[in-house]
Design an enzyme around this catalytic site. Structure first.
Site, PDB file in Angstrom:
ATOM      1  N   TYR A 106     -66.574 -11.295  35.279  1.00 21.25           N
ATOM      2  CA  TYR A 106     -67.343 -10.506  36.242  1.00 21.25           C
ATOM      3  C   TYR A 106     -66.425  -9.552  36.990  1.00 21.25           C
ATOM      4  CZ  TYR A 106     -71.490 -13.463  35.781  1.00 21.25           C
ATOM      5  OH  TYR A 106     -72.596 -14.112  35.306  1.00 21.25           O
ATOM      6  N   TYR A 145     -68.334 -17.677  29.430  1.00 23.51           N
ATOM      7  CA  TYR A 145     -67.176 -17.891  30.301  1.00 23.51           C
ATOM      8  C   TYR A 145     -67.129 -19.343  30.780  1.00 23.51           C
ATOM      9  CZ  TYR A 145     -70.612 -17.175  34.118  1.00 23.51           C
ATOM     10  OH  TYR A 145     -71.703 -17.249  34.940  1.00 23.51           O
ATOM     11  N   ARG A 155     -70.468 -21.374  30.274  1.00 21.43           N
ATOM     12  CA  ARG A 155     -71.788 -20.747  30.340  1.00 21.43           C
ATOM     13  C   ARG A 155     -72.019 -19.920  29.080  1.00 21.43           C
ATOM     14  NH1 ARG A 155     -74.832 -19.567  34.368  1.00 21.43           N
ATOM     15  NH2 ARG A 155     -76.295 -20.193  32.760  1.00 21.43           N
ATOM     16  N   HIS A 158     -75.429 -14.717  29.225  1.00 22.60           N
ATOM     17  CA  HIS A 158     -76.666 -14.659  30.019  1.00 22.60           C
ATOM     18  C   HIS A 158     -76.600 -13.463  30.953  1.00 22.60           C
ATOM     19  CE1 HIS A 158     -73.746 -16.777  32.524  1.00 22.60           C
ATOM     20  NE2 HIS A 158     -74.384 -16.264  33.569  1.00 22.60           N
ATOM     21  N   HIS A 160     -78.109 -12.263  34.811  1.00 27.00           N
ATOM     22  CA  HIS A 160     -78.800 -12.670  36.039  1.00 27.00           C
ATOM     23  C   HIS A 160     -79.805 -11.583  36.435  1.00 27.00           C
ATOM     24  CE1 HIS A 160     -75.873 -15.907  37.117  1.00 27.00           C
ATOM     25  NE2 HIS A 160     -75.095 -15.184  36.343  1.00 27.00           N
TER      26      HIS A 160
HETATM   27 FE   LIG Z   1     -73.338 -15.863  35.360  1.00 26.55          FE
END
Ligand SMILES: [Fe+2]
Length: 234
Positions: A106, A145, A155, A158, A160
């Site tokens: 991120y 990640y 995870r 995906h 959000h």
């Molecule tokens: Fe996430």
């Protein structure tokens, strides 16, 4: 003078909620409220015009970059459609999305993972659905990640999403997953939804490669904001 609270405080109907504390996901225990505060919608909330776009300016839905500034990764278009419980399109809906880059990183100071930052990818969009309830987001497919301090939980890819209702009191925050991802079966968030049908409702559909632009994969996702077709809690 008696002070009357605008907020109704108390336990929620658990039948309407996914489990808030997910075993193995430490943050869920830290961040879940023990009591909920809900402000009931009055006539003004229910009948007022939408004003989100005036106060929260749309940023656009094309975040994959162009030319020399193209983000690294698999280019994709996500065709999002926001509908109500009867399948009717909800046009003019303020949609926010955020995601990791193709390496699973991120663009955020809290993310100190080993994966590289992509200088050409910020990873967030904000836009309105059109009258057909549709919003097409041009982005790159996010990477998986690892979750810090989670004993090897990764995870799956995906995205959000946050979807605003007519007023600021009404907001749905959710995640959209991809079909065929091996990590889906182990994800503690996706699998916190008890029913297979509920989990399936959060996985987008891969459109035929003959659809959309020749240089991008296309995925479709229908987001139901309430009612019978919403993600079941049980
Ligand atoms: Fe996430």
């Amino acid at each position: 003078m008696t002070r009357v609270s605008l907020y109704r405080v108390g336990p929620v109907d658990e039948a309407t909620q996914s489990p808030r504390v997910v075993p193995g996901y430490r943050q869920t225990a830290i961040r879940s409220p023990a009591l909920f505060q809900r402000r009931p919608h009055t006539l003004s909330e229910l009948t007022a015009p939408r004003e989100q776009a005036k106060r929260l300016a749309p940023l656009g839905a094309d975040i994959a970059g162009h030319g020399a500034n193209q983000a690294i990764g698999q280019l994709m278009h996500l065709r999002l459609k926001v509908v109500d419980e009867d399948g009717a399109p909800v046009g003019g809906t303020m949609v926010e999305m955020w995601q990791a880059n193709a390496a699973g990183r991120y663009t955020h100071p809290n993310d100190d993972d080993h994966a590289p930052v992509d200088p050409n990818f910020y990873g967030a969009a904000r836009a309105l659905t059109d009258e057909s309830g549709t919003l097409e987001i041009r982005t790159i497919k996010p990477g998986a990640y690892p979750v810090p301090d989670s004993n090897h939980w990764w995870r799956p890819p995906h995205i959000h999403f946050s979807v605003w209702g007519k007023v600021w009191l009404s907001r749905l925050v959710t995640q959209v997953f991809f079909p065929g991802e091996p990590l889906n079966a182990e994800d503690r968030i996706l699998n916190a939804i008890p029913s297979a049908a509920g989990r399936e409702s959060l996985i987008c559909r891969a459109a035929p490669t003959s659809e959309g632009p020749s240089n991008a994969l296309v995925f479709d996702f229908q987001l139901v904001v309430r009612g019978r077709a919403a993600t079941p809690a049980a």
